[in-house]
Scaffold this active site. Structure first.
Site, mmCIF file in Angstrom:
data_model
loop_
_atom_site.group_PDB
_atom_site.id
_atom_site.type_symbol
_atom_site.label_atom_id
_atom_site.label_comp_id
_atom_site.label_asym_id
_atom_site.label_seq_id
_atom_site.Cartn_x
_atom_site.Cartn_y
_atom_site.Cartn_z
ATOM 1 N N HIS A 56 53.137 33.016 41.889
ATOM 2 C CA HIS A 56 54.269 32.352 42.435
ATOM 3 C C HIS A 56 55.316 31.990 41.344
ATOM 4 O O HIS A 56 56.287 31.749 41.529
ATOM 5 C CB HIS A 56 53.828 30.967 43.183
ATOM 6 C CG HIS A 56 53.338 30.065 42.568
ATOM 7 N ND1 HIS A 56 52.090 29.587 42.367
ATOM 8 C CD2 HIS A 56 54.437 28.884 41.490
ATOM 9 C CE1 HIS A 56 52.064 28.436 41.517
ATOM 10 N NE2 HIS A 56 53.152 28.162 40.985
ATOM 11 N N ASP A 85 47.071 33.950 44.583
ATOM 12 C CA ASP A 85 48.173 33.373 43.539
ATOM 13 C C ASP A 85 47.691 33.921 42.255
ATOM 14 O O ASP A 85 48.265 33.212 41.160
ATOM 15 C CB ASP A 85 48.256 31.862 43.767
ATOM 16 C CG ASP A 85 49.566 31.395 43.310
ATOM 17 O OD1 ASP A 85 50.479 32.248 42.913
ATOM 18 O OD2 ASP A 85 49.579 30.298 42.857
ATOM 19 N N GLY A 157 56.080 23.818 36.273
ATOM 20 C CA GLY A 157 56.021 24.327 34.680
ATOM 21 C C GLY A 157 54.652 24.565 34.325
ATOM 22 O O GLY A 157 54.302 25.533 33.251
ATOM 23 N N SER A 159 52.255 25.615 36.019
ATOM 24 C CA SER A 159 51.424 26.695 36.974
ATOM 25 C C SER A 159 51.477 28.035 36.189
ATOM 26 O O SER A 159 52.155 28.391 35.522
ATOM 27 C CB SER A 159 52.536 27.015 38.054
ATOM 28 O OG SER A 159 52.521 25.840 39.039
#
Length: 202
Positions: A56, A85, A157, A159
């Protein structure tokens, strides 16, 4: 290792990812486009510039810039898997980078200390620490990933950034938080390293 030693050991392997995505609006004059920017983190998995991050963070991006120290690189997406993901990106013209040590997420125990490094709100190389709160946690929105739940402070941020054990080995990739406010509330979820590496190899 101490938290200071782990932070010193792994910091060179953590990167800042900034993205640009062109978004078209059907309601604006003549279908005008605008550029939206995003940010996240990632971890170096090879000295020639392969980076592991969250899908993502980079999905749909028209431009990806990776910052390591004070140097910027252009990156392209090599592969992405929206179900887990996980995404792999590759830096152009990179060499001599410091890849991370790969740990075994199956060996994690509840209550064990772990650390995260990332760029919450654009604050590069922010180190946070906490414990493993639960293992193999399935979230209602995602039945596929057996998440590592921690109380390590993770914010927008972070992630795509790595979760480390106290040997300085990456054991997970920070993916999401549970929050009613949009900020950290003590519930962070990381994709287990063993799953991330399987997806990466595919």
């Amino acid at each position: 290792l101490t938290t200071e030693q782990v932070a010193d050991l792994v910091s060179p392997s953590v990167v800042v990812i900034t993205t640009e995505q062109v978004v078209y609006s059907q309601w604006s004059w003549y279908g005008q486009s605008q550029v939206e920017s995003g940010a996240g983190s990632g971890v170096i998995i090879s000295s020639d510039g392969y980076i592991l991050t969250c899908d993502h963070v980079v999905s749909g991006a028209s431009n990806i810039t990776v910052t390591i120290g004070d140097k910027d690189y252009t990156a392209t997406v090599v592969g992405e898997d929206s179900t887990s993901d996980i995404a792999v990106i590759k830096l152009r013209n990179a060499s001599g980078l410091t890849p991370v040590e790969i740990g075994d997420s199956d060996n994690l125990t509840i209550g064990e200390w772990v650390m995260s490094i990332g760029s919450p709100f654009g604050l590069d190389n922010t180190v946070t620490a906490g414990i493993v709160s639960a293992l193999s946690r399935n979230l209602p929105s995602d039945q596929y990933v057996p998440f590592i739940q921690t109380d390590v402070a993770v914010n927008p941020g972070n992630s795509g950034g790595p979760l480390f054990n106290m040997q300085g080995e990456v054991v997970g990739i920070n993916s999401q938080i549970f929050s009613t406010s949009g900020g950290f509330m003590g519930l962070s979820f990381a994709i287990p390293n063993d799953l991330a590496m399987q997806i990466k190899d595919q």
